[in-house]
Write a protein that holds these residues in place. Structure first.
Motif, short mmCIF file in Angstrom:
data_model
loop_
_atom_site.label_atom_id
_atom_site.label_comp_id
_atom_site.label_asym_id
_atom_site.label_seq_id
_atom_site.Cartn_x
_atom_site.Cartn_y
_atom_site.Cartn_z
N GLU A 148 40.43 81.91 81.66
CA GLU A 148 40.57 80.58 82.25
C GLU A 148 40.89 79.56 81.15
O GLU A 148 40.28 79.57 80.08
N ASN A 149 41.85 78.67 81.43
CA ASN A 149 42.23 77.67 80.46
C ASN A 149 41.26 76.49 80.54
O ASN A 149 41.24 75.77 81.53
N LEU A 150 40.48 76.29 79.50
CA LEU A 150 39.49 75.22 79.49
C LEU A 150 39.91 74.04 78.61
O LEU A 150 39.12 73.15 78.34
N LEU A 151 41.18 74.03 78.19
CA LEU A 151 41.64 72.97 77.30
C LEU A 151 41.51 71.59 77.94
O LEU A 151 41.01 70.65 77.32
N LEU A 152 41.97 71.43 79.19
CA LEU A 152 41.89 70.12 79.84
C LEU A 152 40.44 69.68 80.01
O LEU A 152 40.12 68.51 79.79
N ALA A 153 39.57 70.60 80.37
CA ALA A 153 38.16 70.25 80.52
C ALA A 153 37.57 69.80 79.18
O ALA A 153 36.79 68.85 79.11
N LEU A 154 37.95 70.47 78.10
CA LEU A 154 37.48 70.10 76.77
C LEU A 154 38.00 68.72 76.37
O LEU A 154 37.23 67.89 75.86
N ILE A 155 39.27 68.46 76.63
CA ILE A 155 39.84 67.15 76.30
C ILE A 155 39.14 66.06 77.11
O ILE A 155 38.75 65.02 76.56
N ASP A 156 38.93 66.29 78.41
CA ASP A 156 38.23 65.31 79.24
C ASP A 156 36.84 65.02 78.69
O ASP A 156 36.40 63.88 78.63
N GLN A 157 36.14 66.07 78.31
CA GLN A 157 34.78 65.92 77.79
C GLN A 157 34.78 65.13 76.48
O GLN A 157 33.95 64.26 76.28
N ARG A 158 35.72 65.40 75.60
CA ARG A 158 35.79 64.69 74.31
C ARG A 158 36.15 63.22 74.51
O ARG A 158 35.58 62.35 73.86
N VAL A 159 37.09 62.94 75.42
CA VAL A 159 37.46 61.55 75.70
C VAL A 159 36.27 60.82 76.31
O VAL A 159 35.93 59.70 75.91
N LEU A 160 35.59 61.46 77.25
CA LEU A 160 34.43 60.84 77.89
C LEU A 160 33.34 60.53 76.88
O LEU A 160 32.77 59.44 76.87
N SER A 161 33.06 61.46 75.97
CA SER A 161 32.02 61.21 74.98
C SER A 161 32.44 60.13 74.00
O SER A 161 31.61 59.37 73.51
N ALA A 162 33.72 60.01 73.70
CA ALA A 162 34.20 59.01 72.76
C ALA A 162 34.09 57.60 73.31
O ALA A 162 33.92 56.64 72.56
N ILE A 163 34.20 57.44 74.63
CA ILE A 163 34.17 56.10 75.21
C ILE A 163 32.93 55.85 76.05
O ILE A 163 32.82 54.81 76.68
N SER A 164 31.97 56.76 76.04
CA SER A 164 30.83 56.63 76.93
C SER A 164 30.07 55.33 76.70
O SER A 164 29.50 54.77 77.62
N GLY A 165 30.06 54.82 75.48
CA GLY A 165 29.37 53.57 75.21
C GLY A 165 30.12 52.35 75.70
O GLY A 165 29.59 51.26 75.68
N LEU A 166 31.36 52.49 76.13
CA LEU A 166 32.15 51.34 76.52
C LEU A 166 32.43 51.26 78.01
O LEU A 166 33.17 50.41 78.44
N LYS A 167 31.85 52.13 78.81
CA LYS A 167 32.09 52.06 80.25
C LYS A 167 31.45 50.81 80.83
O LYS A 167 30.40 50.38 80.38
N GLY A 168 32.07 50.27 81.83
CA GLY A 168 31.51 49.11 82.51
C GLY A 168 31.83 47.82 81.79
O GLY A 168 32.97 47.41 81.70
N VAL A 169 30.80 47.18 81.23
CA VAL A 169 30.95 45.90 80.56
C VAL A 169 30.38 46.02 79.15
O VAL A 169 29.36 46.66 78.95
N TYR A 170 31.08 45.44 78.18
CA TYR A 170 30.57 45.48 76.82
C TYR A 170 30.85 44.17 76.09
O TYR A 170 31.74 43.41 76.47
N ARG A 171 30.08 43.91 75.03
CA ARG A 171 30.27 42.73 74.18
C ARG A 171 31.23 43.10 73.06
O ARG A 171 31.20 44.21 72.56
N ALA A 172 32.05 42.13 72.68
CA ALA A 172 33.02 42.38 71.61
C ALA A 172 33.35 41.08 70.91
O ALA A 172 33.02 39.99 71.39
N GLY A 173 34.00 41.20 69.78
CA GLY A 173 34.51 40.05 69.05
C GLY A 173 36.02 40.11 69.04
O GLY A 173 36.60 41.19 68.92
N VAL A 174 36.67 38.96 69.15
CA VAL A 174 38.13 38.90 69.09
C VAL A 174 38.53 39.02 67.62
O VAL A 174 38.06 38.26 66.78
N ILE A 175 39.39 40.00 67.31
CA ILE A 175 39.85 40.16 65.93
C ILE A 175 41.34 39.83 65.78
O ILE A 175 41.82 39.71 64.67
N ALA A 176 42.05 39.70 66.90
CA ALA A 176 43.46 39.28 66.87
C ALA A 176 43.80 38.75 68.26
O ALA A 176 43.25 39.20 69.26
N THR A 177 44.73 37.79 68.29
CA THR A 177 45.10 37.21 69.59
C THR A 177 46.47 37.63 70.08
O THR A 177 46.80 37.40 71.24
#
Length: 118
Positions: free
Chosen positions: A5-34
């Motif tokens: 079974e090809n699990l590459l897409l599942a692995l990519i989805d999991q890695r992307v999800l873990s990379a952005i898990s802290g930014l889901k919903g609403v987050y605080r940020a600073g403007v660094i360029a306009t």
């Protein structure tokens, strides 16, 4: 798991999800360029490093909230509150319907500044 079974897409989805898990919903940020509007999330990663800055961020029309006055444009170093569009906006064009992409749900490049925090 099936053999071969090809699990590459599942692995990519999991890695992307873990990379952005802290930014889901609403987050605080600073403007660094306009131009383009770029924000730096304030929350650090688990190992204490800065998260990747988010470029080409959308922005609410702040002037629509202030009758008879103009809203101040965003400036570098403004503290802002940013929302992530859960359907993603990679195929969005203003005024038109678009297809939600299940592989880009809660993508950080679908961020929109809601306002400046004081």
């Amino acid at each position: 798991m099936k053999g071969g079974e090809n699990l590459l897409l599942a692995l990519i989805d999991q890695r992307v999800l873990s990379a952005i898990s802290g930014l889901k919903g609403v987050y605080r940020a600073g403007v660094i360029a306009t131009s383009p509007l770029t924000v730096q999330p304030r929350a650090l990663t688990e190992d204490g490093k800065k998260q990747t800055a988010v470029r080409n961020v959308g922005q609410l029309d702040f002037a629509s909230f202030i009758k008879g006055a103009e809203a101040r444009p965003l400036k570098v170093e403004d503290e802002v509150l940013v929302a992530v569009v859960s359907d993603g906006t990679s195929t969005f064009q203003k005024g038109k319907d678009y297809r939600a992409d299940p592989y880009r749900a809660n993508s950080i490049d679908s961020s929109i500044v809601l306002g400046v925090t004081k």
